[in-house]
Design an enzyme around this catalytic site. Structure first.
Site, PDB file in Angstrom:
ATOM      1  N   ASN A  66      30.270  46.275  32.566  1.00 17.08           N
ATOM      2  CA  ASN A  66      29.896  47.382  31.937  1.00 17.08           C
ATOM      3  C   ASN A  66      30.366  47.272  30.588  1.00 17.08           C
ATOM      4  O   ASN A  66      31.789  47.425  30.475  1.00 17.08           O
ATOM      5  CB  ASN A  66      30.172  48.515  32.690  1.00 17.08           C
ATOM      6  CG  ASN A  66      29.678  49.807  31.763  1.00 17.08           C
ATOM      7  OD1 ASN A  66      28.878  49.790  30.977  1.00 17.08           O
ATOM      8  ND2 ASN A  66      30.643  50.949  32.000  1.00 17.08           N
ATOM      9  N   GLY A  67      29.705  47.120  29.416  1.00 18.53           N
ATOM     10  CA  GLY A  67      30.341  47.142  28.141  1.00 18.53           C
ATOM     11  C   GLY A  67      29.602  46.534  27.159  1.00 18.53           C
ATOM     12  O   GLY A  67      28.717  45.967  27.275  1.00 18.53           O
ATOM     13  N   CYS A  83      26.158  50.362  31.608  1.00 18.07           N
ATOM     14  CA  CYS A  83      25.731  50.029  32.686  1.00 18.07           C
ATOM     15  C   CYS A  83      26.602  50.424  33.840  1.00 18.07           C
ATOM     16  O   CYS A  83      27.714  51.202  33.346  1.00 18.07           O
ATOM     17  CB  CYS A  83      25.726  48.287  32.806  1.00 18.07           C
ATOM     18  SG  CYS A  83      24.946  47.450  31.604  1.00 18.07           S
ATOM     19  N   LEU A 118      21.761  48.489  31.886  1.00 18.27           N
ATOM     20  CA  LEU A 118      21.259  49.064  30.628  1.00 18.27           C
ATOM     21  C   LEU A 118      20.844  47.969  29.558  1.00 18.27           C
ATOM     22  O   LEU A 118      22.027  47.418  29.299  1.00 18.27           O
ATOM     23  CB  LEU A 118      21.937  50.310  30.125  1.00 18.27           C
ATOM     24  CG  LEU A 118      21.289  51.000  28.960  1.00 18.27           C
ATOM     25  CD1 LEU A 118      20.105  51.663  28.994  1.00 18.27           C
ATOM     26  CD2 LEU A 118      22.198  51.940  28.314  1.00 18.27           C
ATOM     27  N   THR A 137      37.083  72.314  29.321  1.00 17.99           N
ATOM     28  CA  THR A 137      36.843  71.835  28.078  1.00 17.99           C
ATOM     29  C   THR A 137      35.620  70.664  28.179  1.00 17.99           C
ATOM     30  O   THR A 137      34.602  70.776  27.415  1.00 17.99           O
ATOM     31  CB  THR A 137      38.035  71.103  27.680  1.00 17.99           C
ATOM     32  OG1 THR A 137      39.078  71.995  27.678  1.00 17.99           O
ATOM     33  CG2 THR A 137      37.850  70.613  26.255  1.00 17.99           C
ATOM     34  N   ARG A 183      32.080  72.270  28.947  1.00 17.41           N
ATOM     35  CA  ARG A 183      31.472  72.917  27.870  1.00 17.41           C
ATOM     36  C   ARG A 183      30.806  72.128  26.937  1.00 17.41           C
ATOM     37  O   ARG A 183      29.518  72.392  26.402  1.00 17.41           O
ATOM     38  CB  ARG A 183      32.959  73.890  27.098  1.00 17.41           C
ATOM     39  CG  ARG A 183      33.131  75.184  28.112  1.00 17.41           C
ATOM     40  CD  ARG A 183      34.149  75.884  27.253  1.00 17.41           C
ATOM     41  NE  ARG A 183      34.728  76.891  27.829  1.00 17.41           N
ATOM     42  CZ  ARG A 183      35.687  77.746  27.220  1.00 17.41           C
ATOM     43  NH1 ARG A 183      36.277  77.396  26.320  1.00 17.41           N
ATOM     44  NH2 ARG A 183      36.101  78.618  27.755  1.00 17.41           N
TER      45      ARG A 183
END
Length: 591
Positions: free
Chosen positions: A75-76, A2, A51, A316, A319
Site C-alpha cells: 500500500n503506497g 490500497c 486503488l 480531536t 472532530r
C-alpha cells in the site's frame, strides 16, 4: 490508498482458511475498489485491495520478481521508482507499477533496502525460497498498518484494524519507520534521521533552501496516471500546496494526460472561515474550485461511519475527520482518485497556537519532535482513513523525508514566535514563500492566523457535537466512566459518546490500547500544558482553547452548568444553560 492483509504461518493452508482471508480482506475493499488479489503459498496468504493510481492497466497486486519466488503486497507510492529501476539493469519488470521495484530491491539487497525507498508505504514481502518474510512501514506512518498474533502461532498484518481484530489474540499498531523480520522475530527501526534524537539543531535558517525543498516535495507527488486535485482550505499550508502545484503542473506527465487545469476542493458549514478563504485563494491561483457545504446534522449523522473507518475514539481526530470524510465522498463522485493535502506543517514548524507560549527554543524543538513522532495516531490517521473510506488517496508533501530533514535541521530559534519582531507561528515557512517579485499568495493569506481544520470548517460544528453528546450521555453515566472505561477514561460527554461507538465496533482490549490519551490544549502534548498555568483549567484540543493567542479564543472562565440541575438525561437543563456549556472549549486538528 490500497488495503493489504497478510496471514503468515497460520499452519492451515485449507480452502476454508483461504475463504476466511478473502472475507477479511473484503473489509478493506473501500480502500481499494479497483481490484482484489490474493496469493497463497502453503500456509501464507498475501491479499490486496487495489486503488489504481499508477499503471492502472497492469499493476494489479500481489506483485512478484521474475521467477515469482518473491511475493509482495504493498500500500503506497514509491516516488523514486524510475530512478531505482535504472539501478537494477539485470532485472526484468512485469508491470509499470511503482511498487514492483520492492520485490527486485529485496532480491538484490536483502532486508537493508527499505531506506532506499522515497515515498509512503506499508508492505509485506514473502520469500518463498526460505519461507521468511518481512514487513515495513514508511518513515512517519502516512500509511496505516497493524500487526497481530494468532493463538496458532500465526502473524497477521493489515492496513486497518478491522482486518485482524476478530482473529488475533493480540494486535497493535505497527510502528512507523520500522521493519519486522521473521528471521529475527522482532521489530527494528530502519528510519534514523538526525532529528529523531531530539538534539537541538544549529543550522542557520535559509528561506531559499526551505522553499526549494518544499517545491521538490510537491513535484514528486504529481506522479499520477489518474485525475487529481488539491485540498484547499485557504489556510497557509493547503494554499502553499496549491500554489506550488499550479507553478509546476504544466511540465508533468499528469498535465499531458488530464490537462493543466488544477481542481481544488474545500468543505465547511455555510459561511465558515475556510470556505471564504479557500475561494479567495482559488480565485487568485485560477483553480477550478469545488466548494462543499455540510450541516451540523450531516456531520452528526456520519459520526458512526467516521469512527468505524478511522478506528479511533480520539476527540480531536473525530472532530476533524468528519468534514474530511464527507468531502472525500463528494470528491470521489467527481471522478478524482488522488488529492494533495497540507498535513504535517504544524508539527514541523510549531504552527499550533500553543507554541506561542514555548519558553525557549529547546522546548520548542523537542515539542515538534514529539508531535512528528505521534503524527501516525492523529493527522496521518485522519488524512489517510477519512479519504480511503471512499477510495480516495491523500498525499502529504510536508511529510516528505527530505523536506523534514531540511526543516528539522533549522536552528529552532528562527521558528520561535516573536510578536515584537512580527513573527507569528510558522514564520520561517511564510517568509520562505514571501516573494515580492513573483508572489505565491496574497500577503494576508500568507500571514493568516492558523485555524485547525475542525475550527476552520465552522465554529458551530464543534459546538453542535458537544450539544449532541450532552443529549445522549447523562451525568450518571459520567460518574461511572472510570469503572466502565478504566483505560483512557473519557472526561467529557463528547469523549464518552465517541467511546461508546468505538467499543461497539472494536470491543477488544487490544483495540482500545491503539488510541492515544492524555490531556491536551489546542492539540499540544501533555508536557506542553506546563507552558502556561492558565491552560490546565481549560483543556480542549481546539485552537480556540489557546487563551490569549487565538483571535476568537474562548472565555477564559467559561460558565459551568451545575450538576444539580441535571435530571440524569439532561432534560432539566434550560436552553440558555446548554448554550453556555456548548460555547466552552471545542475543536481540533488541521487541514
Amino acid at each position: 490508498m490500497c488495503g493489504i492483509l497478510a496471514v503468515l504461518g497460520c499452519a492451515d493452508g485449507s480452502q476454508a482458511k483461504r475463504f476466511r482471508v478473502l472475507e477479511l480482506s473484503r473489509r478493506l475493499k473501500h480502500r481499494g475498489p479497483d481490484w482484489s488479489g490474493l496469493c497463497q503459498f502453503g500456509d501464507n496468504f498475501l491479499s490486496h485491495q487495489r486503488l489504481a493510481i499508477i499503471d492502472p492497466a497492469s499493476g494489479d497486486q500481489p506483485l512478484y520478481n521474475e521467477d515469482k519466488s518473491i511475493i509482495v503486497t504493498v500500500n503506497g507510492e514509491i516516488y523514486n521508482h524510475e530512478e531505482l529501476r535504472k539501478k537494477l539493469p539485470n532485472h526484468k519488470f512485469r508491470t509499470g507499477s511503482d511498487c514492483e521495484v520492492i520485490a527486485h530491491l529485496y532480491e538484490e539487497h536483502g532486508e537493508g533496502f527499505v531506506d532506499m525507498l522515497d515515498g509512503i508505504f506499508s508492505f509485506v514481502l514473502l520469500d518463498t525460497r526460505d519461507h521468511s518474510f518481512i514487513a515495513a512501514r514508511d518513515a512517519i506512518g502516512v500509511t496505516p498498518l497493524y500487526i497481530g498474533w494468532g493463538l496458532d502461532g500465526s502473524i497477521w498484518i493489515s492496513s486497518e484494524m478491522k482486518g485482524i481484530n476478530d482473529d488475533c489474540e493480540h494486535f497493535e499498531i505497527f510502528p512507523p519507520g520500522h521493519l519486522f523480520s521473521s528471521k529475527e522475530g522482532s521489530l527494528k527501526r530502519w528510519y534514523n534521521p538526525a532529528w529523531y534524537t531530539e538534539s537541538i539543531p544549529s543550522i542557520p535558517y535559509d528561506p531559499f533552501t526551505l522553499r526549494k525543498a518544499f517545491e521538490k516535495a510537491v513535484i514528486k507527488r504529481l506522479m499520477t496516471d489518474v485525475p487529481f486535485g488539491v485540498l484547499l482550505s485557504g489556510g497557509l499550508d493547503s494554499s502553499l500546496v496549491a500554489a506550488v502545484t499550479i507553478r509546476h503542473l504544466a511540465e508533468t506527465k499528469a498535465a499531458k494526460q488530464w490537462g493543466a487545469q488544477l481542481h481544488s476542493f474545500c468543505v465547511g458549514l455555510e459561511g465558515s472561515p475556510d470556505l471564504k478563504a479557500g475561494k479567495e485563494v482559488a480565485d487568485y491561483l485560477g483553480t477550478v474550485h469545488h466548494e462543499f457545504h455540510f450541516t451540523v446534522q450531516d456531520g452528526i449523522d456520519a459520526i458512526e461511519d467516521v469512527i468505524y473507518h478511522t478506528e479511533t475514539y480520539d476527540v480531536t481526530t473525530i472532530r476533524a475527520s468528519t468534514p474530511m470524510f464527507l468531502m472525500s465522498r463528494k470528491i470521489k463522485a467527481l471522478g478524482v482518485k488522488m488529492v494533495i493535502s497540507g498535513e504535517g506543517s504544524d508539527e514541523i514548524f510549531g504552527g499550533y497556537l500553543y507554541f506561542h507560549k514555548a519558553p525557549n527554543k529547546d522546548e520548542f524543538h523537542r515539542e515538534t519532535c514529539h508531535k512528528i513522532k505521534a503524527l501516525h495516531q492523529y493527522d496521518c490517521l485522519r488524512a489517510n482513513k477519512a479519504t480511503s473510506a471512499w477510495g480516495l488517496e491523500a498525499r502529504v508533501p510536508f511529510l516528505d523525508k527530505e523536506f523534514i530533514d531540511v526543516a528539522m535541521s533549522i536552528d529552532p530559534e528562527s521558528k520561535m514566535i516573536q510578536r515584537d519582531l512580527g513573527r507569528i507561528e510558522k514564520w520561517v515557512l511564510r517568509k520562505a514563500f514571501d516573494d515580492e517579485e513573483n508572489p505565491y499568495l496574497p500577503k494576508h493569506i500568507l500571514y493568516r492566523q492558523k485555524e485547525q481544520f475542525s475550527d476552520g470548517v465552522g465554529y458551530s460544528w464543534i459546538d453542535g457535537l458537544k450539544a449532541h453528546a450532552e443529549a445522549h450521555v447523562t451525568d450518571r453515566m459520567m460518574l461511572n466512566a472510570k469503572k466502565i472505561y478504566p483505560h483512557n477514561t473519557p472526561t467529557t460527554k463528547e469523549a464518552y459518546y465517541y467511546r461508546m461507538i468505538f467499543e461497539r465496533f472494536f470491543p477488544q482490549n487490544s483495540a482500545r490500547l491503539t488510541v492515544p490519551g492524555g490531556p491536551s490544549i489546542a492539540c499540544s502534548t501533555a508536557k506542553a500544558i506546563e507552558w502556561d498555568a492558565q491552560w490546565s483549567g481549560n483543556l480542549d484540543p481546539s485552537g480556540r482553547a489557546a487563551l490569549g493567542v487565538h483571535e476568537s479564543a474562548y472565555d477564559p472562565q467559561p460558565q459551568k452548568i451545575p450538576a444539580s440541575i441535571s435530571t440524569g438525561n439532561g432534560a432539566a437543563t434550560s436552553k440558555k444553560q446548554r448554550i453556555i456549556e456548548v460555547a466552552t472549549p471545542s475543536v481540533t486538528i488541521k487541514s
